[in-house]
Design a protein around this motif. Structure first.
Motif, mmCIF file in Angstrom:
data_model
loop_
_atom_site.group_PDB
_atom_site.id
_atom_site.type_symbol
_atom_site.label_atom_id
_atom_site.label_comp_id
_atom_site.label_asym_id
_atom_site.label_seq_id
_atom_site.Cartn_x
_atom_site.Cartn_y
_atom_site.Cartn_z
ATOM 1 N N GLY A 1 0.817 -1.208 0.000
ATOM 2 C CA GLY A 1 0.000 0.000 0.000
ATOM 3 C C GLY A 1 0.845 1.249 0.000
ATOM 4 N N GLY A 2 2.187 1.066 0.138
ATOM 5 C CA GLY A 2 3.110 2.185 0.052
ATOM 6 C C GLY A 2 2.949 3.209 1.162
ATOM 7 N N PHE A 3 3.268 4.442 0.837
ATOM 8 C CA PHE A 3 3.273 5.486 1.853
ATOM 9 C C PHE A 3 1.859 5.809 2.339
ATOM 10 N N SER A 4 0.870 5.576 1.525
ATOM 11 C CA SER A 4 -0.514 5.793 1.968
ATOM 12 C C SER A 4 -0.851 4.880 3.140
ATOM 13 N N ALA A 5 -0.386 3.624 3.071
ATOM 14 C CA ALA A 5 -0.617 2.694 4.176
ATOM 15 C C ALA A 5 0.162 3.134 5.417
ATOM 16 N N ALA A 6 1.373 3.676 5.208
ATOM 17 C CA ALA A 6 2.160 4.176 6.334
ATOM 18 C C ALA A 6 1.442 5.349 6.996
ATOM 19 N N ASP B 1 11.978 24.951 -2.881
ATOM 20 C CA ASP B 1 10.996 25.920 -2.418
ATOM 21 C C ASP B 1 11.545 26.644 -1.195
ATOM 22 N N ILE B 2 11.522 27.978 -1.224
ATOM 23 C CA ILE B 2 11.978 28.740 -0.066
ATOM 24 C C ILE B 2 11.089 28.428 1.132
ATOM 25 N N ILE B 3 9.785 28.431 0.911
ATOM 26 C CA ILE B 3 8.835 28.019 1.939
ATOM 27 C C ILE B 3 8.320 26.631 1.558
ATOM 28 N N SER B 4 8.410 25.706 2.466
ATOM 29 C CA SER B 4 8.041 24.319 2.179
ATOM 30 C C SER B 4 6.577 24.202 1.782
ATOM 31 N N ARG B 5 6.301 23.243 0.908
ATOM 32 C CA ARG B 5 4.936 23.009 0.461
ATOM 33 C C ARG B 5 4.386 21.734 1.099
ATOM 34 N N PRO B 6 3.242 21.831 1.755
ATOM 35 C CA PRO B 6 2.648 20.615 2.320
ATOM 36 C C PRO B 6 2.045 19.740 1.231
ATOM 37 N N VAL B 7 2.142 18.444 1.436
ATOM 38 C CA VAL B 7 1.536 17.485 0.514
ATOM 39 C C VAL B 7 0.539 16.656 1.308
ATOM 40 N N LEU B 8 -0.723 16.736 0.939
ATOM 41 C CA LEU B 8 -1.760 15.974 1.636
ATOM 42 C C LEU B 8 -1.807 14.562 1.057
ATOM 43 N N ILE B 9 -1.594 13.579 1.923
ATOM 44 C CA ILE B 9 -1.549 12.183 1.480
ATOM 45 C C ILE B 9 -2.815 11.472 1.940
ATOM 46 N N GLU B 10 -3.488 10.841 1.015
ATOM 47 C CA GLU B 10 -4.701 10.094 1.371
ATOM 48 C C GLU B 10 -4.307 8.800 2.076
ATOM 49 N N PRO B 11 -4.767 8.592 3.301
ATOM 50 C CA PRO B 11 -4.350 7.397 4.041
ATOM 51 C C PRO B 11 -5.035 6.135 3.549
ATOM 52 N N ALA B 12 -4.367 5.019 3.720
ATOM 53 C CA ALA B 12 -4.956 3.706 3.464
ATOM 54 C C ALA B 12 -4.760 2.883 4.731
ATOM 55 N N PHE B 13 -5.796 2.215 5.166
ATOM 56 C CA PHE B 13 -5.730 1.462 6.422
ATOM 57 C C PHE B 13 -5.682 -0.032 6.115
ATOM 58 N N THR B 14 -4.565 -0.654 6.483
ATOM 59 C CA THR B 14 -4.388 -2.084 6.260
ATOM 60 C C THR B 14 -3.977 -2.749 7.557
ATOM 61 N N LEU B 15 -4.327 -4.005 7.685
ATOM 62 C CA LEU B 15 -3.972 -4.752 8.893
ATOM 63 C C LEU B 15 -2.464 -4.892 9.013
ATOM 64 N N GLU B 16 -1.797 -5.133 7.872
ATOM 65 C CA GLU B 16 -0.340 -5.285 7.893
ATOM 66 C C GLU B 16 0.342 -4.032 8.440
ATOM 67 N N ALA B 17 -0.057 -2.863 7.932
ATOM 68 C CA ALA B 17 0.564 -1.617 8.389
ATOM 69 C C ALA B 17 0.219 -1.332 9.843
ATOM 70 N N ALA B 18 -0.988 -1.703 10.260
ATOM 71 C CA ALA B 18 -1.388 -1.481 11.652
ATOM 72 C C ALA B 18 -0.495 -2.268 12.614
#
Length: 389
Positions: A89-94, A195-212
């Protein structure tokens, strides 16, 4: 405790604590986020979110309690991410696991029995699991010498000399040398694309038993056992006695705010806390909270300019970043393995926990950190039953 105002002493102590806290461990955070599957933009966002969240949390907590409550990102948690690797699930699962961990931290502060259950995890096993998590990164300086001998030895020598004469500056100086070497050997760092001022990146979460199970639970345990609970203990050493539950909950809330942008967890600081709570911050203990407030403001500023930090990281060989991270974690590894093995009755159980965790072997998609705790706990229960039977 009275209100007062910040002085030059509290300003300098808070700023120094922020510089040491950020420079000594941001490489570990970047390594952990990248290993979890974060892209460079997502890792920058995570670093920014963590810095701003822990800064705001420190400001709120210190002004509310009139105590020097220092907040940090979970350094052992970042090391855990680096050792566990990316989940399905990659970083979304994280990110989903980060959110779950934050909820658990909030609950640990709100529900007393739950908080007591976390505190009841045997110290030797928690420390052994942390030592196993840190072990792989602590080997990075050795691997760096094998891959880039001249560069790695220059970094290690800088760290060792600074450690001997000015321990607090050892890792920041090693980081400066690392960036200098990257600039000299790979050309000047290109800041035009940063970027002089950092840009936030909104990541859509994924919920998995493995990552939990592989990320959220071990991350929660190491954050509570290695950061939040020791953080309260440090404050008490200096004569401050805050209610632990509200502080745990507050750190969990700010962890929740950081998670959607890639931040893994913020918590009470255990190392830099002493810099804000000690006599160097102010002679009057009632005024030392200003050092933690200044510390928080500095973290917010560092977070806003996290993109510039990542520009230097991108131009630096990853093995050298890992080496600095390993050097930064040596003291934590030594402390955790020492605490894990100091009691003869639990030493074998702790070693089993350490070995299973350090192996890095996963089973059923679950990382070794979880299985290490299970294996050590099972052996501890077995040997205690035999000795009492």
């Amino acid at each position: 405790m009275s209100g007062g105002y910040p002085t030059l002493q509290t300003l300098s102590a808070g700023l120094l604590a922020a510089i040491v806290g950020f420079a000594s461990s941001f490489a570990i955070v970047i390594q952990g986020l990248a290993a979890s599957g974060a892209s460079p933009a997502e890792a920058t966002s995570g670093l920014m979110a963590l810095s701003i969240s822990m800064g705001l949390c420190a400001i709120v907590a210190s002004l509310a309690t009139k105590m020097p409550v220092s907040i940090a990102w979970s350094t052992p948690g970042a090391a855990l991410l680096a050792s566990a690797g990316a989940a399905d699930g990659g970083f979304s699962a994280a990110v989903g696991a980060f959110l779950l961990c934050a909820v658990l931290i909030v609950v640990s502060g709100l529900v007393r029995p739950f908080g007591r259950a976390v505190a009841a995890i045997p110290g030797p096993l928690a420390n052994a699991m942390l030592a196993g998590v840190l072990f792989g990164l602590c080997l990075a300086p050795v691997r760096a010498v094998a891959e880039l001998p001249a560069s790695a030895l220059a970094i290690i020598l800088t760290w060792a000399i600074a450690f001997r004469f000015a321990r607090l500056y050892a890792v920041p100086l090693a980081m400066i040398v690392t960036f200098a070497i990257a600039g000299l050997t790979g050309g000047p760092v290109d800041l035009s694309q940063a970027d002089i001022i950092s840009r936030p990146v909104l990541i859509e979460p994924a919920f998995t038993l493995e990552a939990a199970v592989s990320i959220a639970l071990p991350l929660f345990i190491v954050t509570m056992a290695s950061q939040n609970i020791p953080g309260i203990a440090v404050l008490r050493v200096y004569g401050y006695h805050p209610a632990s539950g509200p502080l745990f909950t507050l750190s969990g809330v700010f962890s929740l705010l950081a998670a959607p942008f890639g931040g893994h967890a913020v918590n009470l600081a255990a190392i830099t806390a002493a810099m804000c709570a000690g006599e160097d911050a102010h002679k009057d203990p009632a005024q030392r909270y200003w050092a933690a407030v200044v510390n928080g403001v500095a973290y917010v500023l560092f977070g806003l300019f996290a993109g510039l930090v990542m520009a230097f990281v991108a131009a630096t060989p990853s093995i050298l970043i890992e080496a600095v991270a390993g050097l930064a974690l040596l003291s934590a590894f030594a402390s955790s393995i020492g605490e894990a093995t100091k009691t003869p009755e639990t030493r074998d159980s702790a070693i089993i926990t350490f070995l299973v965790t350090a192996s890095g072997v996963s089973y059923l998609g679950v990382s070794g950190a979880f299985w290490g705790l299970i294996a050590g706990g099972a052996f501890m229960a077995l040997t205690r039953r035999r000795s009492t039977g």
